[in-house]
Structures are given as structure tokens and as C-alpha cells.
Design a protein around this motif. Structure first.
Motif, PDB file in Angstrom:
ATOM      1  N   VAL A 300       0.842  -1.199   0.000  1.00 44.01           N
ATOM      2  CA  VAL A 300       0.000   0.000   0.000  1.00 44.01           C
ATOM      3  C   VAL A 300       0.879   1.252   0.000  1.00 44.01           C
ATOM      4  CG1 VAL A 300      -1.675   1.338   1.331  1.00 44.01           C
ATOM      5  CG2 VAL A 300      -1.990  -1.124   1.050  1.00 44.01           C
ATOM      6  N   MET A 303       2.171   1.745  -3.473  1.00 42.34           N
ATOM      7  CA  MET A 303       1.126   2.250  -4.362  1.00 42.34           C
ATOM      8  C   MET A 303       0.913   3.749  -4.148  1.00 42.34           C
ATOM      9  SD  MET A 303      -2.891   1.083  -4.682  1.00 42.34           S
ATOM     10  CE  MET A 303      -2.499  -0.505  -5.414  1.00 42.34           C
ATOM     11  N   THR A 390       1.590   1.675 -10.116  1.00 44.04           N
ATOM     12  CA  THR A 390       0.331   1.572  -9.376  1.00 44.04           C
ATOM     13  C   THR A 390      -0.365   0.257  -9.699  1.00 44.04           C
ATOM     14  OG1 THR A 390       0.103   3.978  -9.507  1.00 44.04           O
ATOM     15  CG2 THR A 390      -1.848   2.727  -8.874  1.00 44.04           C
ATOM     16  N   VAL A 391      -0.377  -0.108 -10.981  1.00 47.94           N
ATOM     17  CA  VAL A 391      -1.009  -1.365 -11.394  1.00 47.94           C
ATOM     18  C   VAL A 391      -0.276  -2.563 -10.797  1.00 47.94           C
ATOM     19  CG1 VAL A 391      -1.546  -2.834 -13.376  1.00 47.94           C
ATOM     20  CG2 VAL A 391      -1.914  -0.361 -13.516  1.00 47.94           C
ATOM     21  N   CYS A 393       1.408  -2.713  -8.035  1.00 47.81           N
ATOM     22  CA  CYS A 393       1.096  -2.789  -6.602  1.00 47.81           C
ATOM     23  C   CYS A 393      -0.266  -3.438  -6.369  1.00 47.81           C
ATOM     24  CB  CYS A 393       1.125  -1.393  -5.979  1.00 47.81           C
ATOM     25  SG  CYS A 393       2.765  -0.656  -5.903  1.00 47.81           S
ATOM     26  N   ALA A 394      -1.240  -3.117  -7.211  1.00 48.18           N
ATOM     27  CA  ALA A 394      -2.563  -3.730  -7.079  1.00 48.18           C
ATOM     28  C   ALA A 394      -2.482  -5.237  -7.321  1.00 48.18           C
ATOM     29  CB  ALA A 394      -3.534  -3.084  -8.065  1.00 48.18           C
ATOM     30  N   LEU A 397      -0.985  -6.979  -4.210  1.00 43.90           N
ATOM     31  CA  LEU A 397      -1.964  -7.142  -3.135  1.00 43.90           C
ATOM     32  C   LEU A 397      -2.875  -8.331  -3.408  1.00 43.90           C
ATOM     33  CD1 LEU A 397      -2.839  -3.395  -2.486  1.00 43.90           C
ATOM     34  CD2 LEU A 397      -1.783  -4.962  -0.847  1.00 43.90           C
ATOM     35  N   THR A 398      -3.210  -8.560  -4.668  1.00 44.62           N
ATOM     36  CA  THR A 398      -4.046  -9.715  -5.027  1.00 44.62           C
ATOM     37  C   THR A 398      -3.307 -11.028  -4.777  1.00 44.62           C
ATOM     38  OG1 THR A 398      -5.166  -8.404  -6.727  1.00 44.62           O
ATOM     39  CG2 THR A 398      -5.354 -10.791  -6.883  1.00 44.62           C
TER      40      THR A 398
END
Length: 412
Positions: A300, A303, A390-391, A393-394, A397-398
């Protein structure tokens, strides 16, 4: 079989582990120094050799590509030969890379010189976790890992903050001479390490390490087939995409905000400075029961940093640099702890596991700098590269959510 050192006690055998840790730290310091050495010099190098951002991204990503090919063989050799000679060789190869960079006359020669670093790099980054795992146990292991990981961050700080402000003026503003100065420092670190590792107490500690493990294909497949290992390896790709992308391009991102070369070097050193604190503190907080939660927080932070780094100079940019440093300083360490403490990986295969980790991780190490260079050429700035972070980092997290679910299922 090597007898584990007691974590406490006054014996020289028990105390020498800290001296060995210093030797590892010193080489890792020079590892970080070399990695960051070109970032402050992208503009003069590009101007002299006629290199675009896209091509420079390929050059900066050349050593991680070589690293991918070398990491598993280095892990195998480490398991068979031991760390004393391997880390000396690592320093010599990294120094040779710096020397070759100083002599490069064309973009291809520079690319090959940078690629050479990727042969020496895994010898230290694969060997260091195994040394720490063998010498330290329990809470002291996390502390030791945090200490040695500060090495590359301090090396990066030195390179980013002093290259344009001190070293370049000292050598007549010649980037080739800067490369040569750093190459000499790397070679000296190898000499210091070998002197430490050759002390009788250090040799006694290493015991039967050398030649103690034999590689076979089944051992490799045994590790790579574990689903929890696969998820950690996937995370390593994203972590190195972020770290290598920003490590190589942050000074240029800051120059795009209007900073001079010297100012950009100082500001680019902020994440490395914060990263030292993060490397020392966060792994100790990431005890097994909350390790995944800590990792989620780091993703986070990363991101948020990718969004804030698009802001021009001001408080929000400072916050972005701090968050990026906190994430950079601990993401890799926590991921390695997750891998090294996976119950189904036997201790005698930690070198191979480390080689596997960095082989996959450096896929991201290649993609990060290249993606930054190509996307910046397309957009004319660094908005698209930072959006790509940013992508990533997402996605991380998944993957982490899937790992958490898997570990809960394995725990019953």
C-alpha cells in the motif's frame, strides 16, 4: 554437518558471526553502490554516447537479465563450494563490470559492461541470505537480515548524493573516472571480505559447509512445485519491478520536476535513507503471525508513492519519497524471510531456494527499467511509468491475498 552457533555466549566462535556479517555487509554495500552508480549519470552518459531513454532502459536492465541466467547456477555452486570464495569472486566480477563501463565507447559496449555485473550480483545476493540463515536464529536472524540489507541502501545513498556533488568534480566531471573510482572500492571490499572469512575462527565456523550439498533436478522441482513458493516468487517479480524501476530512474523523474542534477541526487537519496530505517525496524515487526499484514502495508505504501511521485516539489512529494523508501527497505527482506522460513524447504537447500528467488525476482528487475524507459519515451514524461507501478502494486496485493488464503488452508 555444520554446528549452529549459539546466539549468545562469549566464545570467539560465537562472536565471529558479527564480523562475518560485517564482511557480507561491506560487499553488499558495494553491490548497492554499483547498482546506483549510473542513475545520477544518465544524462551525461546519454549525451556522450547518443542514447535514448528507451535504449538506456535496456542498458540499465541488462544486468538483471544476466542475473536471471546466473542466479540458480550461483545457488548451486554456493551449496557445493561455500561462501568464502564465492563472495570474493562476486566482488571481483562487480569491479570488472565497473572497469568495463569506464572503457565503453559505444552503447553496445556499455550494455555488455553492465550485463557483466549480473554474473557477480547473484553470488552475493544469493549467498548472503544463506550465510545469515546459518549463523543467526530466531529474532537475531531478522535483525541480522535487516542489518546486511542496509548495505546496498547506504551504497545507493553514497552514489546518489555524492556522485554529482563530490565525485564528478573531484575527477574533472568525467563519468568514466567515476566508474573507475567505484570499481576500485568494490575490489577492495572483496579483499576485506576474504581476509575476514579466512580467519581461523571464521573457517572453523563454516565447518563442513563447502561441498556439503549436491544438486539434483529433483531438489529443484521439490522447491518450485510448492504452491506457497510459487506465490512468493510471483511477488518477487513485482517487488523488483518497483525497486529497479525507481532505483534507476528516480533522479530523472526528479529532474523532470525541475531539480538540477545535484538536487535530484540529494532528493533521490531520501528513499534510500528511509529504507535503512525500514530495513532495520520493519523485519523485526514482521513476526510470523503478522508478516503478511506487514507485507500488505508495504505494498500500500508503494502504491501511494507511485501516485505522489507525480506531484511537483512540495510536501506531498516528500511524503511519496518517504513511503517509497519504507517499502523499498523492507519488501525484499520480508519476502526472503517468508521463503527462508517455509517449512517444506529443507535447510540444506536454502542456497538453491535463494537462487530460485532471485532468478524470478530479476525478471521484474529487467522489466522495471526497460518499462520506465519505453513508457517515458512514449509519453514524454514519467506519468505512464508511475501509473504502471500503481497497477503492479494492485497485482501484488491480489497475490498476497491468495498466499494468505493458502497458508490458512495449510494450517488447517
Amino acid at each position: 554437518m555444520t554446528q549452529a552457533l549459539s546466539p549468545s555466549g562469549p566464545s570467539k566462535t560465537a562472536q565471529v558471526r558479527w564480523l562475518i556479517l560485517f564482511g557480507v555487509w561491506l560487499i553488499y554495500f558495494c553491490f548497492g553502490l554499483t547498482i546506483a552508480s549510473m542513475a545520477p549519470l544518465v544524462s551525461p552518459i546519454s549525451a556522450e554516447l547518443g542514447i535514448s531513454n528507451g535504449l538506456m532502459g535496456a542498458i540499465l536492465g541488462a544486468w538483471p537479465l544476466t542475473y536471471i541466467l546466473a542466479a540458480i547456477p550461483c545457488g548451486i555452486l554456493l551449496d557445493r563450494l561455500g561462501s568464502r570464495h564465492m563472495l570474493l569472486l562476486a566482488a571481483l566480477v562487480m569491479a570488472a563490470s565497473g572497469l568495463a563501463r569506464s572503457c565503453a565507447e559505444t552503447p553496445m559496449q556499455l550494455l555488455l559492461a553492465v550485463a557483466l555485473f549480473g554474473i557477480g550480483g547473484p553470488m552475493i545476493s544469493v549467498g548472503a541470505p544463506k550465510i545469515i540463515a546459518r549463523l543467526f536464529h530466531g529474532k537475531t536472524r531478522a535483525t541480522a537480515m535487516g542489518i546486511y540489507v542496509t548495505g546496498p541502501y547506504l551504497g545507493g545513498i553514497l552514489s546518489l548524493s555524492l556522485t554529482n556533488s563530490v565525485v564528478m568534480p573531484m575527477v574533472g566531471d568525467d563519468w568514466r573516472s567515476v566508474m573507475l573510482v567505484y570499481a576500485v572500492l568494490v575490489a577492495l571490499s572483496g579483499v576485506v571480505w576474504f581476509a575476514i572469512a579466512s580467519l581461523p575462527a571464521a573457517r572453523k565456523q563454516s565447518g563442513g559447509e563447502e561441498g556439503s550439498a549436491k544438486f539434483n533436478l529433483s531438489a529443484f522441482l521439490e522447491i518450485v512445485r510448492l504452491p506457497e513458493v510459487q506465490l512468493i516468487l510471483a511477488m518477487s517479480i513485482g517487488i523488483f519491478f518497483i525497486n529497479h524501476g525507481l532505483n534507476n530512474w528516480l533522479p530523472e523523474i526528479l529532474r523532470g520536476h525541475g531539480f538540477s542534477a545535484v538536487q535530484a541526487g540529494y532528493w533521490a537519496a531520501i528513499p534510500s535513507s528511509v529504507g535503512i530505517i525500514g530495513a532495520l525496524v520493519i523485519p523485526r515487526l514482521a513476526v510470523p503471525e503478522r508478516r503478511l499484514t506487514v507485507m500488505a502495508a508495504l505494498f500500500v505504501f508503494s502504491m501511494a508513492a507511485s501516485l505522489l511521485l507525480q506531484v511537483s516539489a512540495g510536501p506531498l512529494l516528500v511524503v511519496g519519497l518517504i513511503l517509497q523508501g519504507m517499502a523499498r527497505g523492507a519488501m525484499m527482506t520480508v519476502a526472503i524471510l517468508l521463503l527462508m522460513e517455509t517449512p517444506r524447504i529443507p535447510e540444506e537447500r536454502l542456497g538453491l531456494a535463494g537462487g530460485l528467488f532471485f532468478t524470478f525476482a530479476e525478471i521484474g528487475g529487467v522489466m522495471g527499467p526497460i518499462t520506465f524507459g519505453v513508457l517515458s519515451d512514449l509519453s514524454g514524461d514519467f506519468v505512464l511509468p508511475l501509473a504502471a507501478l500503481t497497477v503492479v502494486c494492485a497485482v501484488l496485493l491480489t497475490i498476497l491475498a491468495r498466499l494468505r488464503a493458502l497458508l490458512r488452508w495449510m494450517g488447517g
